[in-house]
Scaffold this active site. Sequence first.
Site, PDB file in Angstrom:
ATOM      1  N   LYS A  48       0.824  -1.222   0.000  1.00 26.13           N
ATOM      2  CA  LYS A  48       0.000   0.000   0.000  1.00 26.13           C
ATOM      3  C   LYS A  48       0.849   1.258   0.000  1.00 26.13           C
ATOM      4  O   LYS A  48       0.325   2.364  -0.124  1.00 26.13           O
ATOM      5  CB  LYS A  48      -0.893   0.039   1.246  1.00 26.13           C
ATOM      6  CG  LYS A  48      -2.178  -0.763   1.124  1.00 26.13           C
ATOM      7  CD  LYS A  48      -3.188  -0.371   2.188  1.00 26.13           C
ATOM      8  CE  LYS A  48      -4.475  -1.119   2.032  1.00 26.13           C
ATOM      9  NZ  LYS A  48      -5.433  -0.840   3.089  1.00 26.13           N
ATOM     10  N   LYS A  50       2.022   2.764   2.392  1.00 20.25           N
ATOM     11  CA  LYS A  50       1.829   3.634   3.567  1.00 20.25           C
ATOM     12  C   LYS A  50       1.650   2.760   4.802  1.00 20.25           C
ATOM     13  O   LYS A  50       1.117   1.648   4.723  1.00 20.25           O
ATOM     14  CB  LYS A  50       0.653   4.591   3.374  1.00 20.25           C
ATOM     15  CG  LYS A  50      -0.680   3.902   3.186  1.00 20.25           C
ATOM     16  CD  LYS A  50      -1.835   4.871   3.204  1.00 20.25           C
ATOM     17  CE  LYS A  50      -3.127   4.053   3.184  1.00 20.25           C
ATOM     18  NZ  LYS A  50      -4.336   4.760   3.057  1.00 20.25           N
TER      19      LYS A  50
HETATM   20  N1  CTP Z   1     -14.636  -4.928   5.747  1.00 23.06           N
HETATM   21  C1  CTP Z   1     -16.030  -4.937   5.659  1.00 23.06           C
HETATM   22  N2  CTP Z   1     -16.710  -3.747   5.661  1.00 23.06           N
HETATM   23  C2  CTP Z   1     -16.045  -2.575   5.721  1.00 23.06           C
HETATM   24  C3  CTP Z   1     -14.620  -2.552   5.804  1.00 23.06           C
HETATM   25  C4  CTP Z   1     -13.949  -3.752   5.812  1.00 23.06           C
HETATM   26  O1  CTP Z   1     -16.652  -5.989   5.586  1.00 23.06           O
HETATM   27  N3  CTP Z   1     -16.732  -1.434   5.688  1.00 23.06           N
HETATM   28  C5  CTP Z   1     -13.917  -6.205   5.745  1.00 23.06           C
HETATM   29  C6  CTP Z   1     -13.003  -6.361   4.537  1.00 23.06           C
HETATM   30  O2  CTP Z   1     -13.743  -6.789   3.406  1.00 23.06           O
HETATM   31  C7  CTP Z   1     -12.030  -7.403   5.043  1.00 23.06           C
HETATM   32  C8  CTP Z   1     -11.885  -7.044   6.543  1.00 23.06           C
HETATM   33  O3  CTP Z   1     -13.041  -6.251   6.860  1.00 23.06           O
HETATM   34  O4  CTP Z   1     -12.592  -8.694   4.919  1.00 23.06           O
HETATM   35  C9  CTP Z   1     -10.608  -6.286   6.843  1.00 23.06           C
HETATM   36  O5  CTP Z   1     -10.587  -5.158   6.004  1.00 23.06           O
HETATM   37  P1  CTP Z   1      -9.475  -4.022   6.024  1.00 23.06           P
HETATM   38  O6  CTP Z   1      -8.872  -3.927   4.664  1.00 23.06           O
HETATM   39  O7  CTP Z   1      -8.566  -4.180   7.162  1.00 23.06           O
HETATM   40  O8  CTP Z   1     -10.392  -2.714   6.306  1.00 23.06           O
HETATM   41  P2  CTP Z   1     -10.811  -1.486   5.396  1.00 23.06           P
HETATM   42  O9  CTP Z   1     -11.582  -0.548   6.270  1.00 23.06           O
HETATM   43  O10 CTP Z   1     -11.494  -1.952   4.140  1.00 23.06           O
HETATM   44  O11 CTP Z   1      -9.396  -0.851   5.042  1.00 23.06           O
HETATM   45  P3  CTP Z   1      -8.933   0.042   3.793  1.00 23.06           P
HETATM   46  O12 CTP Z   1      -9.808   1.255   3.745  1.00 23.06           O
HETATM   47  O13 CTP Z   1      -7.491   0.381   4.084  1.00 23.06           O
HETATM   48  O14 CTP Z   1      -9.085  -0.809   2.560  1.00 23.06           O
END
Ligand code: CTP
Length: 142
Positions: A48, A50
């Site tokens: 990523k 970051k």
């Molecule tokens: N997830 C989810 N609903 C969300 C955010 C995340 O169901 N609103 C799920 C993702 O699909 C994954 C898990 O939680 O199976 C971990 O996701 P992660 O990538 O750590 O979180 P995100 O908030 O999606 O992070 P980013 O914005 O960096 O992608």
Amino acid sequence: MKKYKIGYTTGVFDMFHIGHLNLIKRAKQQCDYLIVGVSTDDLVVSYKNKKPIIPFEERLAIVESIKYVDKVVPQITMDKMNAWNDLKFDVMFHGSDWKNSEMYNKIIDDFKTVGVDVVFLPHTEGISSTMLSEILQKIKVQ
Ligand code: CTP
């Protein structure tokens, strides 16, 4: 009787939010024993470019304390088969945001060869770590 014995799911879980909780809770509804792989800071930086806002040890401690989680492990590579060789889970869960992605289509094919199901759970709309980090960024600028 739940459908699966050992379930596995992974994520960064930065600034733990309700989308993460929904995912973990729904995963545990389908398996007796849920293992969660938490991405290390180095792994996140490698794809990523970051660093997560919350350091790895703290993200791990938060996920470990959730009542639906039976075990946490560090996720040090995106190669899920590597994790399976160690953990021998029956099912891998992920939010539906990654359904039909090239990466998960390959994971589905690879896991078919060892009899592991991949189950996509409903993604919680309107929240993500990226969104929270953008909000923090805006507050900093003000
Ligand atoms: N997830 C989810 N609903 C969300 C955010 C995340 O169901 N609103 C799920 C993702 O699909 C994954 C898990 O939680 O199976 C971990 O996701 P992660 O990538 O750590 O979180 P995100 O908030 O999606 O992070 P980013 O914005 O960096 O992608």
